[in-house]
Scaffold this active site. Structure first.
Site, PDB file in Angstrom:
ATOM      1  N   LEU A 174      17.089   9.960 -19.524  1.00  0.00           N
ATOM      2  CA  LEU A 174      17.031   9.033 -18.416  1.00  0.00           C
ATOM      3  C   LEU A 174      15.920   7.841 -18.619  1.00  0.00           C
ATOM      4  CD1 LEU A 174      16.346  11.898 -15.799  1.00  0.00           C
ATOM      5  CD2 LEU A 174      18.478  10.828 -15.899  1.00  0.00           C
ATOM      6  N   GLY A 198      13.226   5.652 -18.270  1.00  0.00           N
ATOM      7  CA  GLY A 198      11.742   6.013 -17.824  1.00  0.00           C
ATOM      8  C   GLY A 198      11.461   7.341 -18.299  1.00  0.00           C
ATOM      9  N   SER A 248      22.403   6.341 -22.989  1.00  0.00           N
ATOM     10  CA  SER A 248      23.562   7.174 -23.656  1.00  0.00           C
ATOM     11  C   SER A 248      23.927   8.618 -22.937  1.00  0.00           C
ATOM     12  CB  SER A 248      23.551   7.353 -25.127  1.00  0.00           C
ATOM     13  OG  SER A 248      22.060   7.790 -25.447  1.00  0.00           O
ATOM     14  N   GLY A 296      10.924   7.701 -21.663  1.00  0.00           N
ATOM     15  CA  GLY A 296      10.024   7.482 -22.544  1.00  0.00           C
ATOM     16  C   GLY A 296      10.704   7.097 -23.975  1.00  0.00           C
ATOM     17  N   LYS A 297      12.063   6.808 -23.995  1.00  0.00           N
ATOM     18  CA  LYS A 297      12.747   6.392 -24.999  1.00  0.00           C
ATOM     19  C   LYS A 297      12.106   5.313 -25.840  1.00  0.00           C
ATOM     20  CE  LYS A 297      16.750   5.753 -23.035  1.00  0.00           C
ATOM     21  NZ  LYS A 297      16.145   6.051 -21.469  1.00  0.00           N
TER      22      LYS A 297
HETATM   23  S1  ADX Z   1      23.416   3.550 -21.353  1.00  0.00           S
HETATM   24  O1  ADX Z   1      23.950   4.177 -20.175  1.00  0.00           O
HETATM   25  O2  ADX Z   1      24.886   2.340 -21.594  1.00  0.00           O
HETATM   26  O3  ADX Z   1      23.264   4.099 -22.440  1.00  0.00           O
HETATM   27  P1  ADX Z   1      21.498   1.313 -21.667  1.00  0.00           P
HETATM   28  O4  ADX Z   1      20.449   2.290 -22.155  1.00  0.00           O
HETATM   29  O5  ADX Z   1      22.160   0.511 -22.296  1.00  0.00           O
HETATM   30  O6  ADX Z   1      22.361   2.423 -20.754  1.00  0.00           O
HETATM   31  O7  ADX Z   1      20.860   0.504 -20.610  1.00  0.00           O
HETATM   32  C1  ADX Z   1      19.725   1.267 -19.586  1.00  0.00           C
HETATM   33  C2  ADX Z   1      18.874   0.333 -19.118  1.00  0.00           C
HETATM   34  O8  ADX Z   1      19.440  -0.764 -18.331  1.00  0.00           O
HETATM   35  C3  ADX Z   1      17.720   0.912 -18.237  1.00  0.00           C
HETATM   36  O9  ADX Z   1      16.569   1.262 -19.006  1.00  0.00           O
HETATM   37  C4  ADX Z   1      17.576  -0.108 -16.854  1.00  0.00           C
HETATM   38  O10 ADX Z   1      16.525  -0.942 -17.204  1.00  0.00           O
HETATM   39  C5  ADX Z   1      18.949  -0.920 -16.953  1.00  0.00           C
HETATM   40  N1  ADX Z   1      19.737  -0.608 -15.930  1.00  0.00           N
HETATM   41  C6  ADX Z   1      20.173  -1.507 -15.220  1.00  0.00           C
HETATM   42  N2  ADX Z   1      21.385  -1.039 -14.228  1.00  0.00           N
HETATM   43  C7  ADX Z   1      21.429   0.434 -14.546  1.00  0.00           C
HETATM   44  C8  ADX Z   1      22.226   1.478 -13.984  1.00  0.00           C
HETATM   45  N3  ADX Z   1      23.089   1.265 -13.104  1.00  0.00           N
HETATM   46  N4  ADX Z   1      21.950   2.589 -14.743  1.00  0.00           N
HETATM   47  C9  ADX Z   1      20.991   2.748 -15.675  1.00  0.00           C
HETATM   48  N5  ADX Z   1      20.492   2.012 -16.268  1.00  0.00           N
HETATM   49  C10 ADX Z   1      20.138   0.683 -15.648  1.00  0.00           C
END
Ligand code: ADX
Length: 202
Positions: free
Chosen positions: A37, A39, A110, A41-42
């Site tokens: 998720l 936050g 992801s 810690g990734k």
């Molecule tokens: S992923 O789902 O496509 O893997 P990714 O890791 O690239 O997401 O991007 C996530 C980051 O985008 C979060 O850490 C956050 O800072 C930002 N973010 C902005 N909008 C969203 C959203 N709707 N859901 C999740 N992350 C979001």
């Protein structure tokens, strides 16, 4: 998944092969695929792992969710098909880095198992480490380093993972980091030990 569109393209075999690059670098190419998720810690742990590897004389490169969305994936948002394409492109980039002999460290939410498996299946099984940053939604929401959970709860961000978009927990991850309980340094050490045990690094 995307179909092959181009025709009349031929795969070339190169004179310098992966094993030659790995001999030069004294390590094996691999992918540390962090998932979890927002936050959880990734990015923080990925950066600490990269720092420890660097100190150890190993060559790694971090691909980070937010950063990649400023460049390579600036045309993508957060609906399910954009998230799929985001992860597909990152998987291919991480695979290229791994083929170059580098330890690619990716830090993306992801959220879908099928896409994480897509990346896993691009290379030999022993070179892929699905690394689950395990933290409850409560913890992540409390940390809220970017203030995004607050915005999502207020309806200012739609399709936010864990709030109104799904996160599929890894079914069989190679590494589980309990970031509720352990420090960044302890989690990074767990990853480094795994890489040593699997003979990716010395
Ligand atoms: S992923 O789902 O496509 O893997 P990714 O890791 O690239 O997401 O991007 C996530 C980051 O985008 C979060 O850490 C956050 O800072 C930002 N973010 C902005 N909008 C969203 C959203 N709707 N859901 C999740 N992350 C979001």
């Amino acid at each position: 998944m995307k179909e092959q569109k181009a025709t009349n393209v031929t795969w070339h075999k190169h004179k310098v092969e992966k094993k030659d690059r790995e001999t030069l670098l004294k390590q094996k190419g691999a992918i540390l695929w962090f998932t979890g998720l927002s936050g959880s810690g990734k990015s923080t742990i990925a950066n600490e792992v990269a720092y420890q590897l660097h100190k150890n004389g190993n060559f790694s490169y971090v691909l980070d969710g937010d950063n990649i969305r400023y460049g390579l994936n600036k045309d993508l948002g957060f609906n399910p098909s954009d998230r799929d394409e985001n992860i597909r492109r990152i998987s291919e980039v991480a695979h290229l880095l791994s083929e170059a002999g580098i330890i690619a460290i990716t830090a993306f939410i992801s959220p879908y198992q099928i896409l994480r498996n897509f990346c896993r299946d691009l290379q030999e099984k022993e070179r892929f480490f699905e690394t689950y940053c395990k933290a409850s939604i409560g913890t992540c929401e409390k940390r809220d380093p970017k203030g995004l959970y607050k915005k999502a709860r207020a309806g200012e961000i739609k399709e936010f993972t864990g709030i109104d978009a799904p996160y599929e927990k890894p079914e069989n991850p190679e590494i589980i980091l309990d970031t509720d309980r352990y420090t960044v340094e302890q989690c990074a050490e767990q990853v480094i030990k795994k890489l040593q045990k699997q003979h990716i690094i010395k």
